[in-house]
Write a protein that holds these residues in place. Structure first.
Motif, PDB file in Angstrom:
ATOM      1  N   GLU B  15      -4.848   7.068  -2.803  1.00 53.70           N
ATOM      2  CA  GLU B  15      -4.288   8.180  -2.059  1.00 53.70           C
ATOM      3  C   GLU B  15      -5.358   8.751  -1.133  1.00 53.70           C
ATOM      4  N   GLY B  16      -4.976   8.979   0.119  1.00 52.87           N
ATOM      5  CA  GLY B  16      -5.919   9.495   1.103  1.00 52.87           C
ATOM      6  C   GLY B  16      -6.567   8.428   1.947  1.00 52.87           C
ATOM      7  N   ALA B  17      -6.492   7.189   1.502  1.00 49.60           N
ATOM      8  CA  ALA B  17      -7.081   6.085   2.262  1.00 49.60           C
ATOM      9  C   ALA B  17      -6.146   5.686   3.397  1.00 49.60           C
ATOM     10  N   SER B  18      -6.698   4.935   4.345  1.00 55.61           N
ATOM     11  CA  SER B  18      -5.889   4.454   5.462  1.00 55.61           C
ATOM     12  C   SER B  18      -5.128   3.202   5.047  1.00 55.61           C
ATOM     13  N   LEU B  19      -4.108   2.883   5.834  1.00 52.85           N
ATOM     14  CA  LEU B  19      -3.218   1.768   5.495  1.00 52.85           C
ATOM     15  C   LEU B  19      -2.891   0.968   6.744  1.00 52.85           C
ATOM     16  N   GLU B  20      -2.855  -0.342   6.590  1.00 52.02           N
ATOM     17  CA  GLU B  20      -2.336  -1.208   7.635  1.00 52.02           C
ATOM     18  C   GLU B  20      -1.521  -2.318   6.998  1.00 52.02           C
ATOM     19  N   LEU B  21      -0.263  -2.414   7.371  1.00 45.26           N
ATOM     20  CA  LEU B  21       0.620  -3.482   6.907  1.00 45.26           C
ATOM     21  C   LEU B  21       0.867  -4.429   8.067  1.00 45.26           C
ATOM     22  N   ARG B  77       0.635   1.274  10.620  1.00 47.74           N
ATOM     23  CA  ARG B  77      -0.577   1.958  10.169  1.00 47.74           C
ATOM     24  C   ARG B  77      -0.266   3.397   9.776  1.00 47.74           C
ATOM     25  N   LYS B  78      -1.119   3.910   8.897  1.00 47.97           N
ATOM     26  CA  LYS B  78      -1.086   5.324   8.551  1.00 47.97           C
ATOM     27  C   LYS B  78      -2.510   5.732   8.205  1.00 47.97           C
ATOM     28  N   PRO B  79      -3.010   6.818   8.771  1.00 45.87           N
ATOM     29  CA  PRO B  79      -4.422   7.178   8.571  1.00 45.87           C
ATOM     30  C   PRO B  79      -4.731   7.666   7.166  1.00 45.87           C
ATOM     31  N   THR B 108       6.567  -5.935   2.127  1.00 45.16           N
ATOM     32  CA  THR B 108       5.275  -5.674   1.497  1.00 45.16           C
ATOM     33  C   THR B 108       5.435  -4.474   0.581  1.00 45.16           C
ATOM     34  N   SER B 109       5.052  -4.649  -0.657  1.00 44.23           N
ATOM     35  CA  SER B 109       5.138  -3.572  -1.631  1.00 44.23           C
ATOM     36  C   SER B 109       3.847  -2.766  -1.613  1.00 44.23           C
ATOM     37  N   LEU B 110       3.952  -1.477  -1.343  1.00 43.08           N
ATOM     38  CA  LEU B 110       2.784  -0.605  -1.287  1.00 43.08           C
ATOM     39  C   LEU B 110       2.645   0.158  -2.600  1.00 43.08           C
TER      40      LEU B 110
END
Lengths: 114, 114
Positions: B15-21, B77-79, B108-110
């Motif tokens: 939680e709080g980390a960035s994400l790129e799918l 993406r999500k920051p 993609t399962s997050l």
């Protein structure tokens, strides 16, 4: 405004039986599409209807059929159910089927075949 | 044949980390591009779409995606990820002409760790 509504939400059938799933599109939407989503997979296209005419058919056997009514609601029928038909069946509506259209999905009908 | 590839089946972030799918497609021309999210037992909700113009598009819930024609990609993406972002994410592609049927990736399962 109500979104896309589907019924029933859950149902259990046995092999060989027949099932009818129903979908009411968003008011003003004239196109309805049906998708099958098997656990762990993306939605697979089954049918698309626009103005009560079939506009597209996916790679599914003839046991699958659908229709769209004058009020733009739709039914998906599956005959001679197989275990492999167990899936989440999603209905999506859009204003039309061409151009820059966006599908709005219902919550789905979860079919379990025993 | 047209295809959509989501190379990551599962992604785990804190939680709080960035994400790129990631999402890649194979088509002859620039298609319409979509990202949908699906919470457990629910239908698909549109996060964002690309039809034309600015290749960086903003969506709901703080998500954005960038269309890169040279790489045939449309990554999401999500920051800063929130625990409520845990869900299944689907990329979908539709041609501007010909078949108007969107093709979905396998998803993609997050997973979000606290």
């Amino acid at each position: 405004d109500a979104g896309v509504t589907q019924s029933p939400t859950h149902l259990i059938k046995t092999r060989g039986q027949q099932v009818t799933l129903r979908c009411s599109p968003i008011s003003g939407h004239k196109s309805v599409s049906w998708y099958q989503q098997v656990l762990g997979q993306g939605p697979q296209f089954i049918f698309q209807y626009y103005e009560k005419e079939e506009r597209g058919r996916g790679n599914f056997p003839d046991r699958f059929s659908a229709r769209q009514f004058p009020n733009y609601s739709s039914e998906l029928n599956v005959n001679a159910l197989l275990l492999g038909d167990s899936a989440l069946y999603l209905c999506a509506s859009s204003f039309s089927y061409f151009g820059a259209n966006v599908l709005t999905f219902g919550a789905g009908s979860r079919l379990t075949v025993l | 044949a047209q295809s959509v590839t989501q190379p990551d089946i599962h992604i785990t972030v804190s939680e709080g980390a960035s994400l790129e799918l990631r999402c890649n497609y194979s088509y002859g021309a620039t298609p319409y591009l979509f990202w949908y999210v699906q919470s457990p037992g629910q239908g698909l909700q549109l996060l964002l779409k690309y039809f034309s113009g600015d290749t960086l598009v903003q969506g709901i819930k703080g998500f954005e995606a960038e269309f890169k024609r040279s790489q045939s990609s449309f990554n999401l993406r999500k920051p800063s990820v929130h625990w409520s972002d845990a869900a299944e994410y689907f990329c979908a592609v539709r041609l501007l002409g010909g078949s108007y049927i969107p093709t979905f990736g396998r998803g993609t399962s997050l997973i979000v760790h606290p």
